[in-house]
Design a protein around this motif. Sequence first.
Motif, PDB file in Angstrom:
ATOM      1  N   LEU A  40       0.835  -1.197   0.000  1.00  0.00           N
ATOM      2  CA  LEU A  40       0.000   0.000   0.000  1.00  0.00           C
ATOM      3  C   LEU A  40       0.875   1.255   0.000  1.00  0.00           C
ATOM      4  N   ALA A  41       1.955   1.232   0.763  1.00  0.00           N
ATOM      5  CA  ALA A  41       2.863   2.384   0.824  1.00  0.00           C
ATOM      6  C   ALA A  41       3.479   2.658  -0.546  1.00  0.00           C
ATOM      7  N   GLU A  42       3.860   1.602  -1.269  1.00  0.00           N
ATOM      8  CA  GLU A  42       4.402   1.783  -2.623  1.00  0.00           C
ATOM      9  C   GLU A  42       3.358   2.404  -3.548  1.00  0.00           C
ATOM     10  N   ASP A  43       2.124   1.907  -3.459  1.00  0.00           N
ATOM     11  CA  ASP A  43       1.048   2.436  -4.304  1.00  0.00           C
ATOM     12  C   ASP A  43       0.790   3.908  -4.011  1.00  0.00           C
ATOM     13  N   ILE A  44       0.711   4.255  -2.730  1.00  0.00           N
ATOM     14  CA  ILE A  44       0.428   5.638  -2.360  1.00  0.00           C
ATOM     15  C   ILE A  44       1.595   6.548  -2.742  1.00  0.00           C
ATOM     16  N   ALA A  45       2.823   6.100  -2.500  1.00  0.00           N
ATOM     17  CA  ALA A  45       3.992   6.916  -2.861  1.00  0.00           C
ATOM     18  C   ALA A  45       4.030   7.154  -4.367  1.00  0.00           C
ATOM     19  N   SER A  46       3.713   6.140  -5.147  1.00  0.00           N
ATOM     20  CA  SER A  46       3.665   6.305  -6.607  1.00  0.00           C
ATOM     21  C   SER A  46       2.573   7.291  -7.002  1.00  0.00           C
ATOM     22  N   ASP A  47       1.429   7.197  -6.324  1.00  0.00           N
ATOM     23  CA  ASP A  47       0.318   8.108  -6.595  1.00  0.00           C
ATOM     24  C   ASP A  47       0.726   9.556  -6.324  1.00  0.00           C
ATOM     25  N   VAL A  48       1.556   9.780  -5.313  1.00  0.00           N
ATOM     26  CA  VAL A  48       2.020  11.131  -4.992  1.00  0.00           C
ATOM     27  C   VAL A  48       2.795  11.712  -6.185  1.00  0.00           C
ATOM     28  N   ILE A 103       2.506  10.794  -9.342  1.00  0.00           N
ATOM     29  CA  ILE A 103       1.551  11.023 -10.433  1.00  0.00           C
ATOM     30  C   ILE A 103       0.836  12.348 -10.204  1.00  0.00           C
ATOM     31  N   ARG A 104       0.451  12.606  -8.964  1.00  0.00           N
ATOM     32  CA  ARG A 104      -0.203  13.879  -8.637  1.00  0.00           C
ATOM     33  C   ARG A 104       0.730  15.054  -8.878  1.00  0.00           C
ATOM     34  N   LEU A 105       2.030  14.861  -8.607  1.00  0.00           N
ATOM     35  CA  LEU A 105       3.000  15.916  -8.877  1.00  0.00           C
ATOM     36  C   LEU A 105       3.005  16.261 -10.362  1.00  0.00           C
ATOM     37  N   LEU A 106       3.076  15.228 -11.204  1.00  0.00           N
ATOM     38  CA  LEU A 106       3.098  15.475 -12.652  1.00  0.00           C
ATOM     39  C   LEU A 106       1.804  16.130 -13.122  1.00  0.00           C
ATOM     40  N   GLU A 107       0.669  15.675 -12.590  1.00  0.00           N
ATOM     41  CA  GLU A 107      -0.608  16.279 -12.968  1.00  0.00           C
ATOM     42  C   GLU A 107      -0.667  17.737 -12.533  1.00  0.00           C
ATOM     43  N   ALA A 108      -0.188  18.027 -11.339  1.00  0.00           N
ATOM     44  CA  ALA A 108      -0.207  19.401 -10.830  1.00  0.00           C
ATOM     45  C   ALA A 108       0.709  20.302 -11.649  1.00  0.00           C
ATOM     46  N   VAL A 109       1.892  19.799 -11.985  1.00  0.00           N
ATOM     47  CA  VAL A 109       2.834  20.582 -12.787  1.00  0.00           C
ATOM     48  C   VAL A 109       2.252  20.840 -14.172  1.00  0.00           C
ATOM     49  N   LYS A 110       1.601  19.848 -14.726  1.00  0.00           N
ATOM     50  CA  LYS A 110       1.028  19.967 -16.075  1.00  0.00           C
ATOM     51  C   LYS A 110      -0.005  21.089 -16.161  1.00  0.00           C
ATOM     52  N   ILE A 111      -0.793  21.277 -15.092  1.00  0.00           N
ATOM     53  CA  ILE A 111      -1.813  22.326 -15.116  1.00  0.00           C
ATOM     54  C   ILE A 111      -1.335  23.606 -14.427  1.00  0.00           C
ATOM     55  N   GLY A 112      -0.058  23.653 -14.056  1.00  0.00           N
ATOM     56  CA  GLY A 112       0.509  24.858 -13.475  1.00  0.00           C
ATOM     57  C   GLY A 112       0.238  25.046 -12.000  1.00  0.00           C
ATOM     58  N   ARG A 113      -0.062  23.989 -11.281  1.00  0.00           N
ATOM     59  CA  ARG A 113      -0.341  24.099  -9.846  1.00  0.00           C
ATOM     60  C   ARG A 113       0.643  23.300  -9.007  1.00  0.00           C
ATOM     61  N   GLY A 114       1.798  23.046  -9.554  1.00  0.00           N
ATOM     62  CA  GLY A 114       2.810  22.291  -8.826  1.00  0.00           C
ATOM     63  C   GLY A 114       3.486  23.151  -7.777  1.00  0.00           C
ATOM     64  N   PRO A 115       4.479  22.606  -7.105  1.00  0.00           N
ATOM     65  CA  PRO A 115       5.175  23.350  -6.059  1.00  0.00           C
ATOM     66  C   PRO A 115       5.956  24.520  -6.654  1.00  0.00           C
ATOM     67  N   ASP A 116       5.996  25.642  -5.916  1.00  0.00           N
ATOM     68  CA  ASP A 116       6.753  26.801  -6.380  1.00  0.00           C
ATOM     69  C   ASP A 116       8.226  26.677  -6.031  1.00  0.00           C
ATOM     70  N   SER A 117       8.513  26.225  -4.802  1.00  0.00           N
ATOM     71  CA  SER A 117       9.917  26.144  -4.409  1.00  0.00           C
ATOM     72  C   SER A 117      10.233  24.938  -3.552  1.00  0.00           C
TER      73      SER A 117
END
Length: 182
Positions: free
Chosen positions: A45-53, A55-69
Amino acid sequence: MTSINTQQGVNRLGSLDAQAIGAVYDQYFSEVYRYVLYRVGDQILAEDIASDVFIRLLEAVKIGRGPDSNLKGWLIGTASHVVMDHLRKKYRRPEEEIPESFPDLTPSPSSEVDQREQNNLVRGAYSKLTVEQQDVLALRFGQGYSLEETASRMDKNVNAVKALQFRALAALQREIGEVDYD
């Protein structure tokens, strides 16, 4: 893959550069995984959730809502949210556990059994802590964060984190009681 600094990683992620994505994954996956594993107690489960994190990073970056710094902070924060979502779903739909009376057909040494019992005892006591107490223990001992890093992550001052950690450890000790590890 070589490690990259946070600002450089955030900038290169914006262009979805495959090398930057790989470097960020290589640099931060183990930390995200350890944090999640400490919170959920299940390796798969930890591997699945860490991988999902990630994926969420890439999705957030793609729409311009990723981390700033603060890339590491964003990843751990997202992992915390995903874990909480999982725990809420699990609470709403509890899974039925197999009773201990079912025989374990794989032979295991007594020390492994003792370790499993200790882990279950600690995991059960840990699950009875408040979310803040779980967070402080996961960040301090699961992730190895300093008091200052933990205070920053939790938006608290260092003394509040010390007090919260003390109360969490005291609550664990009360729940576990006197345990003889010999």
